[in-house]
Every structure is written in C-alpha cells, then in structure tokens.
Enzyme design. Structure first.
Site, PDB file in Angstrom:
ATOM      1  N   GLY C  40       0.840  -1.195   0.000  1.00 50.81           N
ATOM      2  CA  GLY C  40       0.000   0.000   0.000  1.00 50.81           C
ATOM      3  C   GLY C  40       0.873   1.241   0.000  1.00 50.81           C
ATOM      4  O   GLY C  40       1.893   1.314   0.698  1.00 50.81           O
ATOM      5  N   HIS C 266     -21.463   8.874   4.595  1.00 51.30           N
ATOM      6  CA  HIS C 266     -21.329  10.329   4.494  1.00 51.30           C
ATOM      7  C   HIS C 266     -22.636  10.894   3.963  1.00 51.30           C
ATOM      8  O   HIS C 266     -23.163  10.421   2.969  1.00 51.30           O
ATOM      9  CB  HIS C 266     -20.173  10.652   3.543  1.00 51.30           C
ATOM     10  CG  HIS C 266     -19.707  12.052   3.642  1.00 51.30           C
ATOM     11  ND1 HIS C 266     -20.446  13.100   3.164  1.00 51.30           N
ATOM     12  CD2 HIS C 266     -18.581  12.586   4.168  1.00 51.30           C
ATOM     13  CE1 HIS C 266     -19.779  14.226   3.388  1.00 51.30           C
ATOM     14  NE2 HIS C 266     -18.653  13.943   3.999  1.00 51.30           N
ATOM     15  N   SER C 284     -18.359  18.089  -0.426  1.00 53.42           N
ATOM     16  CA  SER C 284     -17.840  18.446   0.890  1.00 53.42           C
ATOM     17  C   SER C 284     -18.951  18.752   1.881  1.00 53.42           C
ATOM     18  O   SER C 284     -19.960  19.373   1.574  1.00 53.42           O
ATOM     19  CB  SER C 284     -16.929  19.656   0.782  1.00 53.42           C
ATOM     20  OG  SER C 284     -16.686  20.138   2.076  1.00 53.42           O
ATOM     21  N   ARG C 330     -22.294  13.456  10.979  1.00 50.73           N
ATOM     22  CA  ARG C 330     -22.520  12.667   9.768  1.00 50.73           C
ATOM     23  C   ARG C 330     -23.528  11.546   9.947  1.00 50.73           C
ATOM     24  O   ARG C 330     -24.421  11.364   9.124  1.00 50.73           O
ATOM     25  CB  ARG C 330     -21.201  12.019   9.332  1.00 50.73           C
ATOM     26  CG  ARG C 330     -20.234  13.000   8.774  1.00 50.73           C
ATOM     27  CD  ARG C 330     -18.946  12.313   8.390  1.00 50.73           C
ATOM     28  NE  ARG C 330     -18.051  13.315   7.810  1.00 50.73           N
ATOM     29  CZ  ARG C 330     -16.816  13.062   7.428  1.00 50.73           C
ATOM     30  NH1 ARG C 330     -16.312  11.854   7.575  1.00 50.73           N
ATOM     31  NH2 ARG C 330     -16.084  14.014   6.912  1.00 50.73           N
ATOM     32  N   HIS C 401     -18.459   5.680   2.975  1.00 49.17           N
ATOM     33  CA  HIS C 401     -17.356   6.603   2.828  1.00 49.17           C
ATOM     34  C   HIS C 401     -16.073   6.091   3.495  1.00 49.17           C
ATOM     35  O   HIS C 401     -14.982   6.253   2.994  1.00 49.17           O
ATOM     36  CB  HIS C 401     -17.791   7.911   3.479  1.00 49.17           C
ATOM     37  CG  HIS C 401     -16.761   8.958   3.491  1.00 49.17           C
ATOM     38  ND1 HIS C 401     -16.175   9.397   2.336  1.00 49.17           N
ATOM     39  CD2 HIS C 401     -16.204   9.656   4.499  1.00 49.17           C
ATOM     40  CE1 HIS C 401     -15.301  10.334   2.646  1.00 49.17           C
ATOM     41  NE2 HIS C 401     -15.279  10.500   3.943  1.00 49.17           N
ATOM     42  N   GLU C 425      -6.302   3.140   7.197  1.00 52.71           N
ATOM     43  CA  GLU C 425      -7.691   2.701   7.251  1.00 52.71           C
ATOM     44  C   GLU C 425      -7.781   1.170   7.376  1.00 52.71           C
ATOM     45  O   GLU C 425      -8.807   0.637   7.813  1.00 52.71           O
ATOM     46  CB  GLU C 425      -8.446   3.189   5.998  1.00 52.71           C
ATOM     47  CG  GLU C 425      -9.956   3.137   6.151  1.00 52.71           C
ATOM     48  CD  GLU C 425     -10.710   3.770   4.979  1.00 52.71           C
ATOM     49  OE1 GLU C 425     -10.137   4.650   4.293  1.00 52.71           O
ATOM     50  OE2 GLU C 425     -11.870   3.384   4.760  1.00 52.71           O
TER      51      GLU C 425
HETATM   52  C1  LIG Z   1     -13.916  11.067  -1.172  1.00 49.49           C
HETATM   53  C2  LIG Z   1     -13.193  10.936   0.119  1.00 49.49           C
HETATM   54  C3  LIG Z   1     -12.820  12.077   0.814  1.00 49.49           C
HETATM   55  C4  LIG Z   1     -12.133  11.968   2.019  1.00 49.49           C
HETATM   56  N1  LIG Z   1     -11.781  13.119   2.668  1.00 49.49           N
HETATM   57  C5  LIG Z   1     -11.099  13.019   3.831  1.00 49.49           C
HETATM   58  C6  LIG Z   1     -10.705  14.201   4.502  1.00 49.49           C
HETATM   59  O1  LIG Z   1     -10.981  15.312   4.068  1.00 49.49           O
HETATM   60  N2  LIG Z   1     -10.006  14.081   5.647  1.00 49.49           N
HETATM   61  C7  LIG Z   1      -9.680  12.876   6.154  1.00 49.49           C
HETATM   62  O2  LIG Z   1      -9.012  12.842   7.179  1.00 49.49           O
HETATM   63  N3  LIG Z   1     -10.035  11.732   5.532  1.00 49.49           N
HETATM   64  C8  LIG Z   1     -10.737  11.778   4.377  1.00 49.49           C
HETATM   65  N4  LIG Z   1     -11.104  10.625   3.758  1.00 49.49           N
HETATM   66  C9  LIG Z   1     -10.644   9.327   4.258  1.00 49.49           C
HETATM   67  C10 LIG Z   1      -9.186   9.080   3.871  1.00 49.49           C
HETATM   68  O3  LIG Z   1      -8.944   9.569   2.592  1.00 49.49           O
HETATM   69  C11 LIG Z   1      -8.782   7.617   3.879  1.00 49.49           C
HETATM   70  O4  LIG Z   1      -9.241   7.003   4.986  1.00 49.49           O
HETATM   71  C12 LIG Z   1      -7.271   7.477   3.868  1.00 49.49           C
HETATM   72  O5  LIG Z   1      -6.733   8.193   2.814  1.00 49.49           O
HETATM   73  C13 LIG Z   1      -6.828   6.046   3.803  1.00 49.49           C
HETATM   74  O6  LIG Z   1      -5.428   5.999   3.611  1.00 49.49           O
HETATM   75  P1  LIG Z   1      -4.622   4.655   3.644  1.00 49.49           P
HETATM   76  O7  LIG Z   1      -3.199   5.002   3.520  1.00 49.49           O
HETATM   77  O8  LIG Z   1      -5.006   3.879   4.823  1.00 49.49           O
HETATM   78  O9  LIG Z   1      -5.116   3.795   2.409  1.00 49.49           O
HETATM   79  P2  LIG Z   1      -5.340   4.114   0.868  1.00 49.49           P
HETATM   80  O10 LIG Z   1      -5.017   5.493   0.524  1.00 49.49           O
HETATM   81  O11 LIG Z   1      -6.682   3.585   0.545  1.00 49.49           O
HETATM   82  O12 LIG Z   1      -4.259   3.253   0.153  1.00 49.49           O
HETATM   83  C14 LIG Z   1      -4.350   1.879  -0.008  1.00 49.49           C
HETATM   84  C15 LIG Z   1      -3.132   1.402  -0.730  1.00 49.49           C
HETATM   85  O13 LIG Z   1      -3.065   0.016  -0.654  1.00 49.49           O
HETATM   86  C16 LIG Z   1      -2.869  -0.537  -1.911  1.00 49.49           C
HETATM   87  N5  LIG Z   1      -3.476  -1.855  -1.900  1.00 49.49           N
HETATM   88  C17 LIG Z   1      -4.707  -2.199  -1.484  1.00 49.49           C
HETATM   89  N6  LIG Z   1      -4.862  -3.529  -1.577  1.00 49.49           N
HETATM   90  C18 LIG Z   1      -3.711  -4.018  -2.060  1.00 49.49           C
HETATM   91  C19 LIG Z   1      -3.243  -5.312  -2.388  1.00 49.49           C
HETATM   92  N7  LIG Z   1      -4.003  -6.378  -2.224  1.00 49.49           N
HETATM   93  N8  LIG Z   1      -1.995  -5.456  -2.884  1.00 49.49           N
HETATM   94  C20 LIG Z   1      -1.205  -4.359  -3.063  1.00 49.49           C
HETATM   95  N9  LIG Z   1      -1.582  -3.141  -2.754  1.00 49.49           N
HETATM   96  C21 LIG Z   1      -2.821  -2.959  -2.264  1.00 49.49           C
HETATM   97  C22 LIG Z   1      -3.482   0.426  -2.864  1.00 49.49           C
HETATM   98  O14 LIG Z   1      -2.900   0.290  -4.132  1.00 49.49           O
HETATM   99  C23 LIG Z   1      -3.091   1.741  -2.195  1.00 49.49           C
HETATM  100  O15 LIG Z   1      -1.785   2.076  -2.565  1.00 49.49           O
HETATM  101  C24 LIG Z   1     -11.805  10.708   2.547  1.00 49.49           C
HETATM  102  C25 LIG Z   1     -12.172   9.568   1.849  1.00 49.49           C
HETATM  103  C26 LIG Z   1     -12.892   9.678   0.664  1.00 49.49           C
HETATM  104  C27 LIG Z   1     -13.336   8.426  -0.016  1.00 49.49           C
END
Ligand SMILES: Cc1cc2nc3c(=O)[nH]c(=O)nc-3n(C[C@H](O)[C@H](O)[C@H](O)COP(=O)(O)OP(=O)(O)OC[C@H]3O[C@@H](n4cnc5c(N)ncnc54)[C@H](O)[C@@H]3O)c2cc1C
Ligand code: HEM
Ligand code: SF4
Ligand code: FES
Lengths: 239, 252, 640
Positions: C40, C266, C284, C330, C401, C425
């Site tokens: 990831g 959301h 938003s 929310r 969301h 996440e």
């Molecule tokens: C539209 C939207 C708006 C948002 N706005 C906000 C905000 O304003 N403020 C806030 O705090 N949060 C916000 N969030 C929530 C936040 O964006 C996410 O919770 C956060 O970015 C998750 O980050 P992460 O690094 O955990 O995972 P992600 O960014 O989801 O990254 C997952 C990574 O894992 C990789 N991956 C997944 N499965 C595999 C696999 N099997 N093999 C190899 N690679 C894999 C993917 O390629 C990716 O690189 C928002 C979410 C959405 C959907």
C-alpha cells in the site's frame, strides 16, 4: 552541473538556442529589409548600400560567418527537434484534433519545419542569385558618385530586372508569405523559449508577433510586387 | 426523464506491448446521458463479456478526476472534448445520438502500451525520482509556522502542485513532450522556501531524466495546457527553463 | 488467540514517551540487514515506506495502481486535523483526544487516540517541510478552518485537495528513497497472501498485474496499509480499486479482524442516477454550513422544487435537532435522510435523495458570496448531474465513505500475527464506532511517519538479522499454490453472470441490511442472502481473459470473492453488537426520540474475530478486547 555544451544540448538548452538564434535572425531580417527598402531611395542609394556592405572586407566575412552560423545552428536545432518528435511518437493517432482554448496549435505552429525548410532552400538560392549573380546575365557596373566615384556592381539594375520575371517575383513572394507563418508562431515562441510566462504579456506578445510577421514580410513582399506590377518604372523608383 | 442515445464506438485493441494492435467497432444502444464516459465503457464491457467477447482494458481508479489514472484520447483529444475535465468526469450528455467516437491510448514512445488502452507511465515516476522532492527526513522538520510564506507565493505553488500526473499533456502534445508535467513539479517546489535549497540540482536532474525517457522537445504548442484536466499553465515550462538556465549559468 | 493490547502503563500523557524509552532499538549497522515489506502506498503506506528507508532498512513497496501517487488517499478533500491551536481558540492535545473519543462514541482505545493527538502536530511540520502547499493567511502563516461540527478550528487544508497534496508529499519522499535504492518499488502488483512461517509473517505472494505472474517476496516484517473495505457496498465514495483482499487474506492466515460492522456513511453525496452507476461522488460537508436540507411534506410530490411553497417543505433536520440543525454529525444526518426516504418523501427519479437548498443563503449573502465559498463544488455538481445548483436545490443522498473496522492491532500496530503490522484505514484503531472529519489523514500519516518507524524496530530488534528461509520454503509454495488455484478456479467457471452484476447485487444486500440502520431480522436475512449469492458466484460467475496478461476483470473477481466473505462477517458482527454505537444503529436499540442507545455495560469492547474456516458458511470466533476508560467519562451523545 552539466557542462555548457551539454546544457545547450538538453531539451531546454536546445529550445533556448532556437529562441536566441530565431531572435537573431529576426533582427537580421529587420536590418535586411531596411537595406532593401533603399531601392526606393535616391537613384544610387541601393548600390551604395550594397557596395558599402561589400567593402567592409574581413569584417563582412565575420558578419557573414556569424549569420551562416546562426542560420545553420537554428536550422539544425529545428530539424533535430522535429526528428525527436518522430522518435517520441513512432505510432501516430488515427484521429487527432486540438482542444482550442489556450492552445497555440495553428497552421503556423504546425508547419514550422516546412516553412523553415523552404526558407533554408530559398536562402541558398537567394545567395547564389543576388550575391554571386548566378542564374542571370552578368550585371553591369555603375560609378557611385556619392561614394567618391568608385565603380560597383549594379545590383539595383539586377534586382529590378530579375523581379520583372514573374517566376522569380512570385517565387519570392510565395516564400515571404511562408515566412509570415514561420514568424507568426516564431516571434511569440522565441520569448516563451527564453522563459516568458504565459499570461497577459504573453497574449500581447502573440498579437505583436502576428503584426510583426505581417508587417515585416509585407515589406519584403512589396519590393518584388511593386517592381513586377510597374515593370520597374513606378514612381517610387527614382532614376 | 433522461435521454438515451446510440453511440458508435471504435476503440484500440492491443493484446500486449509486442502486439501490433488494431481497431474494433461496436455500437452501443441505450447510452444514458447521465453516464460518465467510463461508465459507458463499463456497459460496453458488460455487453462484450455476455457475448463472450474480450472486454477492452482501460485504466481508472478514483473516477473523481484526481488520481490521474484515466487518460484516454477520444476523437483525437486527450480526456475528450471538454476543457479542464478528466475523462472519468466527462459525461455522455456531451454527446449526441448517433455520434461516432474513436478511443485511443495516449501514444508516446515513453508510454508503451500494456494492453488495449492501458499504458505504462512509469517514466513519470522516474522523473519525480530524479529530483521531484524536498530532501527532508521524517522527524527533522521545523515548526510549521517557523517560515511564513506569502499567500500569493503559496497559492502559485499550489496551482502547479495540483498536477494529477495523468499524462494527457504528453498524449496531446504533437511532439509527445513531458515538459508540462516536469515543469509543474519543478515550479511547485522551486517556488517554495522549502524547495529553494535544491532548486538547481532538481531542475537539472529532472530535465535530464525527462529527456532520457524519450519524450519529445517542447515547441510551445501549448496544447498541453488546453487538455490538462487541472489547467496547469505552460508558465510551468517557462519556470523550468529559467531555473535550468540559471542553474547552468551560475554553475551551482 | 491471545489479545494483549500492550498499552503501556502510567498517566495518559506519558504513555507514548515512556513506551519510546522502553522499546528496543536496532543498531544502524543492523538496519541494513532487515527487509520490510510495505503493501500500500496511500498516506499510511507511503509515509511508512519512506520513513523506514530513511532509517536505513531495506524496503519493498507494493501497490495496485500504476504509480504510488494514485493511492485512494489522493481523493481526500476536506483537510487534516492537528492540535496546533494556531487560532488560539482553546484547542489542545487533550481536546483533540477527547473529541475523537467522544466522536467515536467511546468505542476506541484511549491510549491510541491520545498518541494520535500528540503526534498530530508533527505531521503538519513534516508536511510543510516537504513542500505541501497548505492554505495560508495573508500574513504568511498557516490557515485553519473548523470541520465536521468541531467547536475549534483545527483543520489544515489545501483547497479541496488536501489528500492529494499530503499524498504527493509522502510519495515524493518515497521516490527519493527509490532513487537511492533503499526502496524497491513494485507498482501494479496485488498482494494475494501473507506467508507465515513458524507463526511469524515472513513474506507475501503478489500477482504482477501486467504479466499475470505470481511472485514471492520474503522479508523480516510485513506492513499492510491497504486501505478500507467500503467497496463491499459496490457503490461507495472509495476509489474503484479499493478492496479488502490484503486484509482479508491476512485474516484467513490468523490476523483478527476487528469491528467489521463499523462503517461510516457520508450524508452529502451525489445520488445514484441509474444501474450503470459505478461509484458515488462526495460533496464536501461544508455545504451544510449554508445549505438547508428538506423534502416535500407530501409523498410523490413531483413538482419542481422551486414551486413547492415554504409551508409544504419539511426541513427535517432543523425541526428534529433545533440546536444543531443542518450541522448534526454525519451519522445523524445520514440516518435521517434514509428515514425520510424510507417514508416515501425522497425526491428525484429514484426517490432516493433529499434537497440541499441554497436559495435562502443566496438571498441572504448574494450569489457571489456563495459562489466564492462553494463555486468549485457547485461546478462539480453541475458537471455530474447537469443541473445548476444556483437555480435548483442540489439533490444529495448518503453514501458509504469510510470503514472504521479493520485488522485488529495492538498499541504497536501489530496484528495478531507477529511481524505483521496494519496501518491507516486498514486497521481498526483510533476511530471507534465513528470517525470525525479530517481525522483519517491524520491517522494514516501518524501511523506511517511517527508510530511504525519506532514500533517495528522493537520487533525487528528481537529477530536474528539477515535470517532467511528462502522463497522455496513450503509456506511460500503452499501460499502461491492456493493463490494460483483460486485464479484458475475463477477463470474456469465460465458462467453467465458478470462480476459487476454479482458485486452490485451483493452491494445492494449489504447496503439495505447492513447499511445505515440494521435490525436482527434484516441481518439474519442478509447472512442467508450473502451465502446464497456467494454460492452462485462460485458456480456462475463469468471471468474473461487470460491469467498471464493484464486482466482487470480477473483482479476484480478475486476482490469480489473476498467481499463475499467479509460481508458475512460484517452481518455477524452487527448482529452480535446488540446496542447502537456511532455509525452502528440497531433499530432495536434507540431512545424514544430515535437516537442511538449505547450499552456500555455489555458492549464496551472491541469485537475481534478469528477466522476458523469456510464451509458454505463462514466460521469465526469472537474475542473481546475490553475497553477501559480511565481518563474520560462515558456520556450519551446528544445533538438535540
Ligand atoms: C472522497 C473521500 C474524501 C475523504 N476526505 C477526507 C478528509 O478530508 N479528511 C480525512 O481525514 N479523511 C478523508 N477521507 C478518508 C481518507 O482519505 C482515507 O481514509 C485514507 O486516505 C486512507 O489511507 P490509507 O493510507 O489507509 O489507504 P489508501 O489510501 O486507501 O491506500 C491503499 C493502498 O493500498 C494498496 N493496496 C490495497 N490492496 C492491495 C493489495 N491487495 N496489494 C497491493 N496493494 C494494495 C493500494 O494500491 C493503495 O496504494 C476521505 C475519503 C474519501 C473516499
Ligand atoms: C530568416 C530565417 C529564420 C527566422 C527569422 C526564424 C525564426 C524563428 C523563430 C523566432 C523561431 C521560434 C524559436 C523558438 O520557438 O524558440 C523559429 C522556430 C523554428 N525554426 Fe526558424 N527561423 C528562420 C529560419 C529557419 C530555417 C532555415 C529553418 C530550417 C529548418 C527553421 C526551422 C525552424 C523550426 C523547425 C522551428 C520550430 C522549432 C520548434 O519546433 O521548437 N527556421 N524560427
Ligand atoms: S500537467 Fe496536466 S495534463 Fe500533464 S500530467 Fe499533470 S495534470 Fe495531466
Ligand atoms: S479515474 Fe482518477 S482521475 Fe480519472
């Protein structure tokens, strides 16, 4: 840091130099036109001008060499940019069109290599034609009173005679028209290559480029056209 | 009620990098005007699969115009006919019943086709790798407000920083140049005090890498700006050129 | 299975510092001998990979997209919280901690949340140093805004693209290390399994998504930062490639899965327009500051909204929650939107939408003022729906969301498989039963930049440096064979329903019965329906193409297969939790006014599920991690 040579050979450097040489060549064209327009001056003005140039001696060679260098450098850069484009996109699109808006794609910008190549071929011909007097009967000589009575080539007569030939007159005019295209994009593009930002100034420069290209080239076009239409006897030409 | 249309599609199929590739055609009925362009392709694929035909591969992820995965060339325009929109945000209401639509991958030597409309853009990663960062280790940062930055400067840097790395600029450029993408990252970082220290090395390394990847030169067509989904200005290229020449002249 | 949350003792404020003092360190010379796999490249994974490499570890980074920069984090819009208290409005680490615990409806671990608040400030410093162009004031200092109903302005933002800018910062830091050779970078690779040897995570199996080849990678520790599982609903605001596969397969190898039923919906998304819909777009939350939410009082009132007179409009949030009105949290806003639509008052072609009306705001402040605040959102809305929100109220509807549930981790972010960590996440930590706006970005970066780099050292220090079993080891062989077998099986079914069709049908079950509101009967039905559909999936799915080529539908088929199993666990978990908490609303457990009713006596625990097998039905054992609240007092939330 890369050496200067390597830097000038980079993609940024290459464009920088197309811009510099392009601007140099445009300045040359302005001077050239000013000189050419002396044909409409007092009867021997043109011959005095050409004679003065020719009598610069070694200095002339230096200037000429500089010009040739600029010209060739510019042409080589232009051609290499065009060749790189073929390499960078070996397989073209089935359909292609511009999105308009801020795009500067136009007949002018897309035909730089064609207008440039025509200019290159033309130039060789042009030099042989007027500088070395090939393709035409030997021009006569004149005595230039105002230059202290020296004897010089009567290039003025040659020019007037040659431009009565429709092939030559309209050939020149056609090339000059193409040069409008080259400069309409070139005179804007050169500044962009030197780092001018896109915005209000850039819009003005683009407008300026169109005007400049048209005015400059109409100047060049006017000479053969006038001579041809008046049979060399129009009132602007003093005898 | 929403409008339904018939769309005649012609799309590129290529089974792998070494396949020569060809166009295929398909007519889709019942294209709803509210569909996004990519949803229309989803529907195409559903129909193809149910007819036991091969679906057409295309890249996408966020479908919100921010990840930069999608990058189709539609009727000769990168991201389709609308300005400042990525193809995932293009909606079918921009088309009319009976339209003919040709879909091609971005074509550039530095973006070899992987399959159908999917290309390999790792060249962009390598350009960033060459210098598109500020060398700061985790934990060694100073207090965020220690260095105030004028709002205008920060906003200007932001305008360049919004590049989504889609490659439309390359796709649309008659020379297949990556100058807008590269310039945008250089301009973003070089404008900020944090990026200042490495500005010369950054610009030189990134320009060299861009060339090494086999992109074309920039002839100032500005087509890149016209197709850029986030409207990055070609001023980015001007900034890159100035910084590059400054670096060379000052020999830093 | 033993559940030791490893929370250090002592006062809340000192736990993390004390822990840092106590944990083992790896000497600089030895760091080079260890290899860490990071799956990831979102905020959590990108930040972790870059930080590990800076410390001197060898890192391998994997992601599904063609570039690390495209991870789903890129799409986050609103902002990131931190306790800087720049506006001097009374914020503090304690207050951020308290708001997060309360927002999570008292279902998260105090110690983790406190640490999150503590490091939040460093995240902002780090991001600014990387060149993240956060919004600034005219004086040159960083700007803040209030977000998601918080009473202080603690949210840092970069226009509507905060996630993008933060992710690019982490991505660039990562690419710097790729350049130095400290990170081996594998985009377009999907992890299909974790390899566990002698009870420790020792590597992964991936599929090279370009060639279709299965690959084995060995390492001393594995970090999963693979994002949330919102796409189990088919329609969500998540990116299309977001999935549960990595976390789920780790679960099947022994990592406990915590609180799967906690899913955040959301309230302000653009509603579904038809069956072809592939994802939902978030608008938003800030729109609720000026927009008024309403539905017609009459059922099936299909007049143009502007023709419906004031007295025939039902401003349900303002009426039911006079104190907070349109600004309720929310979960409350989402639940109420669903309720009015279930009552048949919904608007639009599908009847699944409510109005968000700016008429009064425009009358009050003028069109220009509204356009200055929300212009880009209005444009986005118009681009997607073809309707002009200045002239006609927006139609909005809730959408999935964020998923608070995820792999269970201890204070060190280690799962129940030693050497396997989960971040961002993908883990369950920090947000309890409901996440506050702008806190996911904070958590992802906190995990990646400031927690894992320390805690993983504690584990590695105890491992023999440079120890390798070799990828020929039976465990690698076996894991690869299983992955291969599943791919072959999927390709060989050659049925006559498409993957999207199955996924959409599954999503509908999950949305209807394990969505905004749940009840016992519905959950039990859901379990039956999921099992039946899963059965059919394995008999009748149609997966096109070849295994040894780029094949997006094959990738999706594998992910949908995992969603089928996860969905059952979500229902199971929701059924088990006989209370309402945060986003989990059990209709049986509400106050008379229809508010969520917690049962702290019996359910103040984290549900951690252990996989036991799958035989037509999913077999899982529930373990409970009791939540002790030493520092805050449990209260019922009220927004009346
Ligand atoms: C539209 C939207 C708006 C948002 N706005 C906000 C905000 O304003 N403020 C806030 O705090 N949060 C916000 N969030 C929530 C936040 O964006 C996410 O919770 C956060 O970015 C998750 O980050 P992460 O690094 O955990 O995972 P992600 O960014 O989801 O990254 C997952 C990574 O894992 C990789 N991956 C997944 N499965 C595999 C696999 N099997 N093999 C190899 N690679 C894999 C993917 O390629 C990716 O690189 C928002 C979410 C959405 C959907
Ligand atoms: C009097 C002669 C000429 C003048 C005044 C002139 C002027 C210019 C100018 C000002 C530019 C813009 C430079 C830039 O974009 O930075 C330009 C570009 C160009 N010129 Fe010329 N030029 C001349 C002759 C030629 C010749 C002989 C060639 C030969 C091939 C040529 C080929 C080109 C090409 C291909 C470009 C475009 C370069 C690109 O694509 O980036 N030009 N010229
Ligand atoms: S500059 Fe614009 S067109 Fe080019 S990659 Fe970035 S976003 Fe895409
Ligand atoms: S799919 Fe992400 S920008 Fe289009």
């Amino acid at each position: 840091m890369p050496s200067l040579i390597k830097a000038l050979n980079s993609q940024v450097g290459r464009k920088f130099m197309t811009g510099i040489t392009g601007i140099g060549l445009m300045l040359f064209l302005i001077g050239h036109l000013a000189g050419n327009l002396t044909i409409f001056g007092e009867s021997q003005a043109f011959n005095v001008y050409t004679h003065t140039l020719e009598s610069l001696g070694p200095l002339l060679y230096v200037i000429e060499a500089g010009l040739v260098f600029f010209f060739l450098y510019h042409a080589i850069l232009g051609i290499s940019i065009w060749r790189q484009k073929k390499k960078a996109r070996p397989e073209g699109y089935d359909t292609y069109q511009t999105k308009g808006g801020p795009s500067h794609q136009s007949l002018a910008s897309r035909s730089m290599i064609i207008s440039g190549t025509v200019l290159l071929v033309f130039l060789v011909f042009h030099i042989m034609h007027f500088k070395y007097g090939l393709f035409s009967p030997d021009e006569g000589t004149v005595i230039l009173e105002s230059a202290g009575g020296v004897e010089a080539r009567d290039l003025r007569a040659l020019v007037i005679a040659e431009f009565q030939n429709p092939l030559i007159a309209f050939g020149y005019i056609a090339v000059m028209a193409l040069a409008i295209l080259h400069l309409a994009h070139g005179a804007w593009s050169a500044f962009t290559s030197l780092g001018m930002k896109h915005g209000e100034t850039s819009k003005k420069v683009q407008l300026g480029a169109y005007i400049f290209a048209i005015v400059l080239m109409l100047g060049f076009i006017f000479i053969p056209l006038y001579i041809f239409l008046t049979g060399g006897e129009g009132s602007l030409i003093a005898y | 009620m929403s409008k339904e249309m018939t769309i005649h599609l012609k799309y590129w199929k290529q089974n792998g990098p070494n396949d020569t590739g060809h166009f295929e055609e398909y007519t889709l009925d019942n294209v709803n005007e509210h569909m996004s362009f990519l949803e229309m392709l989803d529907v195409l694929n559903e129909e193809l699969m149910l007819e036991d035909k091969e679906p057409v591969e295309f890249d996408y992820d966020c479908r919100e115009g921010i990840c930069g995965s999608c990058n189709l060339v539609i009727n000769g325009q990168a991201h389709g006919p609308k300005q400042r929109v990525a193809v995932c945000q293009l909606h079918m209401r921009n088309y009319n019943d009976g339209d003919h639509v040709t879909i091609e991958p971005p074509r550039a030597a530095a973006f070899p086709v992987i399959k159908d409309l999917v290309v390999d853009r790792s060249s962009f990663d390598r350009i960033i790798e060459a210098g598109g960062y500020v060398s700061v280790k985790t934990g060694s940062a100073v207090e965020a407000n220690a260095i105030p930055i004028e709002k205008e400067k920060s906003d200007a840097a932001f305008d360049y920083a919004t590049c989504i790395g889609c490659g439309a600029c390359v796709a649309a450029c008659p020379n297949a140049s990556a100058s807008l993408f590269t310039g945008a990252k250089i301009a973003h970082l070089n404008k900020l005090p944090q990026g200042e220290v490495e500005r010369s090395n950054r610009v030189v390394a990134m320009v060299e890498q861009m060339e090494e990847e086999g992109f074309g030169d920039c002839s100032n067509f500005a087509e890149c700006e016209a197709v850029c989904p986030v409207g990055i200005s070609i001023s980015a290229i001007a900034e890159m050129r100035k910084d590059y020449m400054k670096a060379v002249v000052s020999g830093e | 299975m033993k559940f030791d949350s490893k929370v250090p003792g002592g006062p809340l404020e000192e736990k993390w510092d004390k822990h840092l003092k106590d944990i083992n360190l790896v000497s600089p010379n030895n760091k080079r001998k260890y290899e860490i796999i990071v799956v990831g490249t979102g905020l959590a994974g990108g930040a972790a990979a870059a930080s590990f490499a800076e410390l001197g570890y060898n890192v391998r980074s994997f992601c599904i997209q063609d570039s690390a920069r495209r991870a789903h984090s890129i799409a986050a819009q609103g902002g990131i919280n931190a306790a800087k208290n720049y506006p001097n409005d009374g914020d503090s680490i304690w207050r951020l901690f308290y708001d997060t615990i309360k927002g999570g409806d008292y279902r998260s671990r105090e110690s983790n949340v406190y640490r999150l608040s503590q490091v939040s400030n460093e995240i902002i410093d780090q991001a600014v140093a990387q060149g993240v162009p956060f919004a600034r004031e005219y004086g040159g200092n960083l700007a803040n805004r209030s977000f998601g109903g918080a009473q202080v302005s603690r949210t840092f933002y970069a226009r509507g693209q905060t996630g993008q800018q933060l992710l690019l910062g982490a991505y660039q830091a990562m690419m710097r290390q790729v350049h130095k050779g400290n990170i081996k970078y594998h985009p377009r690779h999907e992890m299909l399994d974790v390899v566990v040897i002698d009870g420790q995570a020792r590597g992964i199996i991936t599929r090279d998504l370009v060639s279709g080849e299965l690959c084995r990678y060995e390492a001393d520790a594995v970090v999963l930062a693979t994002g949330g599982y919102g796409n189990v609903f088919y329609l969500s605001t998540n990116a299309k490639n977001s999935n549960v596969t990595a976390a789920w397969r780790a679960h099947k190898r022994g990592a406990a899965f915590a609180n799967p039923c906690y899913v955040q919906v959301h309230p302000t998304c653009i509603p579904v327009s038809g069956d072809y819909q592939s994802k939902l777009t978030l608008m938003s939350e800030s729109l609720r500051n000026d927009g008024r939410v309403w539905v017609p009082k009459e059922k099936e009132d299909d007049r143009h909204p502007n023709e419906i007179p004031e007295e025939e409009r039902y401003y349900y949030l303002e009426e039911r929650y006079p104190a907070f009105g349109n600004l309720v949290p929310r979960d409350v806003a989402s639940r109420n939107a669903k309720m009015v639509c279930d009552d048949g008052l919904g608007v639009g072609e599908t009847g699944l939408a409510v109005y968000l009306d700016f008429r009064d705001a425009i009358d009050r402040d003028g069109k220009d003022a509204i356009s200055a605040k929300y212009g880009n959102l209005f444009d986005m809305y118009e681009n997607i729906t073809g309707e002009n929100p200045y002239e006609r109220p927006m139609r909005i509807y809730p959408a999935v969301h964020y998923t608070m549930g995820g792999l269970w981790v201890d204070y060190n972010l280690e799962t129940t498989i030693p050497g396997l960590y989960a971040a961002g996440e993908a883990n369950f930590s920090d947000h309890g039963a409901n996440r506050l706006g702008a806190s996911a970005l904070m958590q992802g970066l906190s995990d990646g930049y400031f927690v894992l780099p320390y805690t993983i050292g504690d584990y590695l220090a105890k491992q023999e440096p440079g120890k390798r079993y070799g990828t020929d080891h039976d465990a690698f062989q076996e894991a690869e064979n299983e992955a291969q077998a599943q791919i072959d099986k999927l390709l060989n079914i050659d049925g006559n329903r498409t993957i999207v069709d199955f996924h959409r049908t599954l999503g509908k079950i999950v949305w209807d019965k394990i969505g905004i509101a749940r009840n016992e009967e519905g959950l039990k039905q859901a379990i039956e329906e999921i099992r039946e559909l899963r059965e059919e999936f394995w008999q009748n799915v149609k997966v096109p193409g070849e295994k040894n080529n780029y094949n997006k539908y094959l990738e999706f088929a594998g992910r949908v297969a995992d969603f089928f199993e996860l969905a059952e666990l979500m229902a199971e978990d929701a059924l088990n939790r006989e209370e309402s908490a945060g986003c989990h609303l059990r209709e049986e457990y509400q106050t008379d006014e229809g508010e969520a009713l917690r049962n702290d006596e019996e359910y103040s625990y984290v549900s951690a599920w252990e996989y036991k097998g799958l035989n037509g039905k999913l077999e899982e054992t529930l373990h409970k991690e009791n939540l002790e609240f030493e520092f805050v007092e449990l209260k019922q939330r009220s927004y009346k």
